[in-house]
Design an enzyme around this catalytic site. Structure first.
Site, mmCIF file in Angstrom:
data_model
loop_
_atom_site.group_PDB
_atom_site.id
_atom_site.type_symbol
_atom_site.label_atom_id
_atom_site.label_comp_id
_atom_site.label_asym_id
_atom_site.label_seq_id
_atom_site.Cartn_x
_atom_site.Cartn_y
_atom_site.Cartn_z
ATOM 1 N N THR A 208 23.935 79.320 -21.585
ATOM 2 C CA THR A 208 25.347 78.964 -21.471
ATOM 3 C C THR A 208 25.537 77.451 -21.415
ATOM 4 O O THR A 208 24.660 76.712 -20.972
ATOM 5 C CB THR A 208 25.972 79.579 -20.207
ATOM 6 O OG1 THR A 208 25.257 79.113 -19.050
ATOM 7 C CG2 THR A 208 25.936 81.088 -20.270
ATOM 8 N N ASN A 210 27.455 74.719 -19.509
ATOM 9 C CA ASN A 210 28.095 74.553 -18.205
ATOM 10 C C ASN A 210 29.088 73.398 -18.320
ATOM 11 O O ASN A 210 28.696 72.241 -18.484
ATOM 12 C CB ASN A 210 27.022 74.267 -17.152
ATOM 13 C CG ASN A 210 27.589 74.181 -15.751
ATOM 14 O OD1 ASN A 210 28.660 74.704 -15.481
ATOM 15 N ND2 ASN A 210 26.871 73.515 -14.872
ATOM 16 N N GLU A 257 31.170 78.556 -17.392
ATOM 17 C CA GLU A 257 29.988 78.650 -18.249
ATOM 18 C C GLU A 257 30.314 79.470 -19.488
ATOM 19 O O GLU A 257 30.850 80.579 -19.374
ATOM 20 C CB GLU A 257 28.828 79.280 -17.480
ATOM 21 C CG GLU A 257 28.403 78.476 -16.259
ATOM 22 C CD GLU A 257 27.281 79.144 -15.488
ATOM 23 O OE1 GLU A 257 26.114 78.752 -15.681
ATOM 24 O OE2 GLU A 257 27.579 80.066 -14.710
#
Length: 308
Positions: A208, A210, A257
């Site tokens: 992901t 962030n 995220e």
């Protein structure tokens, strides 16, 4: 579109103009109607259209600590206003001194002396001057004195709900990104820079990005969302977005995220935008990794269907 910092930036020899004034956070459908009316009337009169807005948000100056969540960051707001065909965006620094300007002086200094207003377009609830003492009735009286007209802007509503920045903030805060999009006329957007996180997503097979967002950004309620990830100069990507504290891993810091579908590049350090399409589910705590991974896989497929 010309961009001025302060109304004093109006050049010498500046002619007449049609002016609208407001914070315009979100540039939602109501704002679009007001600004669009301003542009139309300016073209009909053969003069320039001017949007006057403020930075920072007046609430933070008048009542420190009360800054509302921001629907559109300044650069984004300017882009949206420019797309409406405005000739000039005038951003007035909102200071304590400016907040104390009496209503009459507000009109004389800004609208008459510097912008040479031929017409001012405002909403029915427009207030101005020290302690918001000025209203539309006073503006009309001053207009007769100084030689400018005043026209009201139409309210935009749906199912009896008038679209406003406050209403949209409440939708975002509740996670109802579809209702927010209906009032905005486009998906709600959150922007930020990609920073390093715990890299748990990578370990689970779903790396992901962030996002470090602005301190006042209007971030939707905790949950999982389908969104479009927008990169500068790139095509939008479908993204499954998790907002919250990662309860399965006993997290404490609230994070945004995004897992970009069908993407394998490095996004660290990039400034990205997330356009929220749908709320998929609430945040949940899982007792083991396997059901969490299975749920993420389902979230990804639901995202693919929602965004396609």
């Amino acid at each position: 579109m010309q961009r001025w910092r302060g109304y004093e930036a109006a050049p010498g020899g500046w002619g007449r103009s049609v002016v609208t004034i407001g914070v315009f956070d979100g540039v939602h459908q109501g704002h679009q109607a007001t600004i669009g009316h301003t542009v139309t009337r300016a073209r009909e009169l053969g003069v320039k259209s001017v949007v006057v807005t403020f930075d920072p948000h007046p609430a933070e100056v008048v009542r420190p600590g009360s800054h509302p969540a921001v629907l559109t960051e300044p650069a984004r707001k300017a882009e949206l206003i420019e797309a409406l065909g405005v000739d000039v965006l005038c951003v007035v620094p909102f200071t304590v001194e400016f907040s104390r300007l009496p209503a009459e002086a507000f009109v004389h200094d800004i609208l008459v002396e510097h912008l040479h207003a031929a017409l001012v377009v405002v909403g029915d609830n427009f207030r101005f001057g020290h302690r918001a003492a000025g209203d539309v009735a006073l503006l009309e009286r001053l207009g007769r004195t100084f030689g400018f007209g005043v026209e009201g802007a139409p309210l935009v509503a749906e199912a009896g709900t008038v679209f406003s920045s406050t209403y949209i903030r409440s939708c975002v805060d509740a996670g109802d990104v579809r209702a927010a999009a209906a009032a905005l006329g486009r998906p709600h957007r959150v922007e930020g820079v990609v920073v390093r996180g715990d890299q748990r997503g990578r370990e689970l097979g779903y790396p992901t990005a962030n996002l470090l967002t602005h301190r006042y950004a209007a971030v939707p309620a905790d949950g999982v969302y389908a969104a479009r990830l927008v990169r500068r100069g790139g095509e939008p990507l479908a993204a499954a977005v998790s907002i919250g504290t990662n309860p399965t891993f006993s997290g404490r810091e609230r994070r945004v995220e995004a897992y970009a579908l069908d993407f394998s590049g490095d996004l660290y350090g990039e400034r990205l935008a997330l356009d929220f399409v749908a709320h998929l589910r609430e945040q949940r705590t899982y007792d083991a990794i396997e059901p969490l991974v299975a749920q993420i896989a389902e979230d990804v497929e639901r995202t693919r269907r929602a965004v396609s």
